[in-house]
Write an enzyme that holds these catalytic residues in place. Structure first.
Site, mmCIF file in Angstrom:
data_model
loop_
_atom_site.group_PDB
_atom_site.id
_atom_site.type_symbol
_atom_site.label_atom_id
_atom_site.label_comp_id
_atom_site.label_asym_id
_atom_site.label_seq_id
_atom_site.Cartn_x
_atom_site.Cartn_y
_atom_site.Cartn_z
ATOM 1 N N SER A 141 -9.605 -6.972 -6.618
ATOM 2 C CA SER A 141 -9.156 -8.276 -6.129
ATOM 3 C C SER A 141 -8.909 -8.180 -4.635
ATOM 4 C CB SER A 141 -7.858 -8.672 -6.843
ATOM 5 O OG SER A 141 -7.221 -9.754 -6.212
ATOM 6 N N TYR A 154 1.052 -6.904 -9.404
ATOM 7 C CA TYR A 154 -0.385 -7.166 -9.522
ATOM 8 C C TYR A 154 -1.137 -6.466 -8.398
ATOM 9 C CZ TYR A 154 -4.803 -9.719 -9.698
ATOM 10 O OH TYR A 154 -6.143 -10.048 -9.766
#
Length: 244
Positions: A141, A154
């Site tokens: 990501s 995250y």
């Protein structure tokens, strides 16, 4: 540039029941790959395998349960005979303020995003190596490059995934190419699972305004794995053009 055909090759995709995983299955099938679709939601991947209609198979398994992955690898070896691409796509994005109320979210992200990818790779790597090498694709990501309030754990999973991937790239080359894909906002189910309501509303609003499609990322993955073996696209950062 069009993606070349790689007939008789096999791809294994975790988190294949929706989003980037399902879209990549379609893209790789169009490029000539047979696909082993791995996810917990059996009905979805069975429907997708039927849609592909090219010998692809659906295997219900959970990346947090090594035994199910071992069984999946055994079935892939028996029915498809080889693995040329492993896409570690399964992931969750449970954003929100850092506090004890979200401790279960933190564990789930670590178990799925980081340990799940590590376990799937450990289980499938012998098959990936057996045919003389292949491609390991890790879905990271933009959060693997930067962090902000509310995405700390995250981001930690994605930074960890990136660091592990770089170590593996050096360890496995030249037999196995390691490719890291780092999307920004993509219109998938990731925001659906956020448990902190205020954060969820904010994320959904942002994604509605700018998110690109899973097909955009799938096309890039298919391009990367069909490059000549002398070329390795190790890290690909893909943002919506309007994303800050």
């Amino acid at each position: 540039m069009p993606t070349s055909k790689d007939t008789d090759k096999v791809a294994v995709i975790t988190g294949a029941s929706s989003g980037i995983g399902a879209s990549t299955a379609r893209a790789l099938a169009a490029a000539g790959y047979t696909v082993a679709l791995i996810a917990r939601r059996a009905e979805r991947i069975e429907a997708l395998a039927g849609e592909l209609d090219n010998g692809s198979i659906a295997i219900a398994a959970d990346v947090t349960d090594r035994d199910t992955l071992v069984a999946a690898a055994g079935r892939v070896e028996k029915e498809l005979g080889r693995v040329d691409v492993l896409l570690n796509n399964a992931g969750v994005m449970l954003l929100g303020p850092f506090d004890a109320e979200r401790k279960d979210d933190y564990k789930q992200m670590l178990d799925v995003n980081l340990l799940g990818a590590i376990t799937a790779t450990e289980v499938f790597l012998p098959l990936l190596r057996a045919g003389g090498g292949g491609d390991l694709v890790n879905l990271s990501s933009v959060a693997g490059r930067t962090a902000r309030p509310g995405n700390g754990v995250y981001a930690a999973t994605k930074w960890g995934l990136n660091g592990w991937s770089e170590a593996l790239r050096q360890e496995l080359q030249p037999d196995v190419r390691v490719i890291v894909i780092e999307p920004g906002a993509v219109a998938t189910e990731l925001t659906d699972h956020i448990t902190h309501e205020e954060t969820k509303r904010g994320a959904e609003k942002m994604y509605e305004q700018m998110a690109i499609t899973p097909e955009d990322i799938a096309e890039i993955i298919a391009f990367a794995v069909t490059r000549p073996k002398s070329v390795s696209l190790n890290e690909i950062l893909v943002r919506p053009t309007v994303q800050p």
